[in-house]
Design a protein around this motif. Structure first.
Motif, PDB file in Angstrom:
ATOM      1  N   GLY A 101       0.781  -1.222   0.000  1.00 35.43           N
ATOM      2  CA  GLY A 101       0.000   0.000   0.000  1.00 35.43           C
ATOM      3  C   GLY A 101       0.817   1.277   0.000  1.00 35.43           C
ATOM      4  O   GLY A 101       0.275   2.361   0.209  1.00 35.43           O
ATOM      5  N   THR A 125       0.152   3.426  -5.205  1.00 39.00           N
ATOM      6  CA  THR A 125      -1.168   3.100  -5.748  1.00 39.00           C
ATOM      7  C   THR A 125      -1.009   2.325  -7.052  1.00 39.00           C
ATOM      8  O   THR A 125       0.054   2.332  -7.679  1.00 39.00           O
ATOM      9  CB  THR A 125      -1.986   4.369  -6.037  1.00 39.00           C
ATOM     10  N   ARG A 126      -2.084   1.702  -7.471  1.00 39.32           N
ATOM     11  CA  ARG A 126      -2.074   1.005  -8.753  1.00 39.32           C
ATOM     12  C   ARG A 126      -1.785   1.978  -9.891  1.00 39.32           C
ATOM     13  O   ARG A 126      -1.066   1.646 -10.829  1.00 39.32           O
ATOM     14  CB  ARG A 126      -3.416   0.303  -8.982  1.00 39.32           C
ATOM     15  N   ASP A 127      -2.342   3.158  -9.809  1.00 39.73           N
ATOM     16  CA  ASP A 127      -2.104   4.158 -10.846  1.00 39.73           C
ATOM     17  C   ASP A 127      -0.627   4.541 -10.917  1.00 39.73           C
ATOM     18  O   ASP A 127      -0.053   4.640 -12.007  1.00 39.73           O
ATOM     19  CB  ASP A 127      -2.969   5.389 -10.597  1.00 39.73           C
ATOM     20  N   GLU A 128      -0.001   4.744  -9.768  1.00 37.86           N
ATOM     21  CA  GLU A 128       1.419   5.103  -9.752  1.00 37.86           C
ATOM     22  C   GLU A 128       2.282   3.995 -10.353  1.00 37.86           C
ATOM     23  O   GLU A 128       3.195   4.262 -11.136  1.00 37.86           O
ATOM     24  CB  GLU A 128       1.875   5.374  -8.319  1.00 37.86           C
ATOM     25  N   ASP A 179      -3.863  -1.187 -13.110  1.00 36.82           N
ATOM     26  CA  ASP A 179      -4.961  -0.338 -12.644  1.00 36.82           C
ATOM     27  C   ASP A 179      -6.212  -0.424 -13.519  1.00 36.82           C
ATOM     28  O   ASP A 179      -7.139   0.365 -13.367  1.00 36.82           O
ATOM     29  CB  ASP A 179      -4.502   1.117 -12.535  1.00 36.82           C
TER      30      ASP A 179
END
Length: 88
Positions: A22, A25-28, A59
């Motif tokens: 965590g 993020t998935r986006d990062e 993502d």
């Protein structure tokens, strides 16, 4: 990681770990992986390319519910598989 050279397998694994923990993020992670996947002139070993290709698109939404195409369980399994492939 030096932004002027492609990431090592250790650095790719670190992105998986940061996502699972965590810290990213998935986006990062997707944007980071996309930067490398889209460069044609880089030479990747099979394991690095496999792992990086999984991160690129991490993502993607499954549907309008807000879930992801690849859920957290899948991401954990990929990390385990990456670690297994590294020992082969």
């Amino acid at each position: 990681m030096d932004a002027s050279r492609q990431p090592t397998l250790d650095e790719i694994e670190d992105r998986f770990v940061a996502l699972v923990e965590g810290r990213l993020t998935r986006d990062e992670v997707d944007r980071w992986a996309g930067r490398w996947v889209t460069v044609d002139k880089l030479d990747w070993d099979d394991v690095s390319w496999w792992a990086l290709s999984l991160l690129y698109g991490i993502d993607l939404p499954a549907d309008e519910s807000g879930g992801y195409l690849h859920d957290d369980e899948q991401v954990h399994a990929w990390l385990a598989e990456l670690r297994k492939r590294r020992t082969m």
